[in-house]
Scaffold this motif. Structure first.
Motif: not given
Length: 124
Positions: A39-41, A43-44, A47, A96-98, A100-101, A104
């Motif tokens: 999830s976004t959370e 992932l953060e 990270r 964007s999510r990509p 951020r990924m 990470s």
């Protein structure tokens, strides 16, 4: 002065070694292609955890490397890995999510590399 072939003892402060298994597990969560999506959370959270792990490992690896003679291949590889990890700490979060990924994943690869260097230099 003769060439030194044996490494010096680990510097003080390494009495409480880093938790390499946890660090590898955190990084694997990002790098494992068979893992369920994060999830976004999460992932953060991962990270931030990896940033902290890198901040811990850079001076630890550098201290271990200092026990080897200049020009020693494991020493030089470890120092290069520490410099690269330091550069990756300057990466932004990404919008964007990509992105951020991607950031990470780069952090995760640095965590794994620093763990490898730690072990290759005799850290326990």
């Amino acid at each position: 002065m003769p060439n030194r072939t044996a490494r010096t003892p680990a510097p003080a402060g390494l009495d409480d070694p880093p938790d390499i298994a946890t660090m590898r597990s955190t990084a694997a969560r990002i790098l494992d292609f068979d893992a369920k999506p994060v999830s976004t959370e999460e992932l953060e959270t991962l990270r931030l955890a990896m940033r902290g792990q890198i901040e811990l490992m850079i001076p630890t690896v550098e201290a271990l490397a200092a026990g080897f003679p200049k020009g020693d291949i494991p020493r030089e590889c470890a120092l290069a890995g520490a410099r690269e990890a330091s550069m990756r700490l300057r990466l932004g979060v990404g919008g964007s999510r990509p992105v951020r990924m991607s950031v990470s994943m780069k952090l995760a690869r640095s965590v794994m590399a620093l763990c490898d260097h730690f072990e290759n230099l005799g850290g326990r």
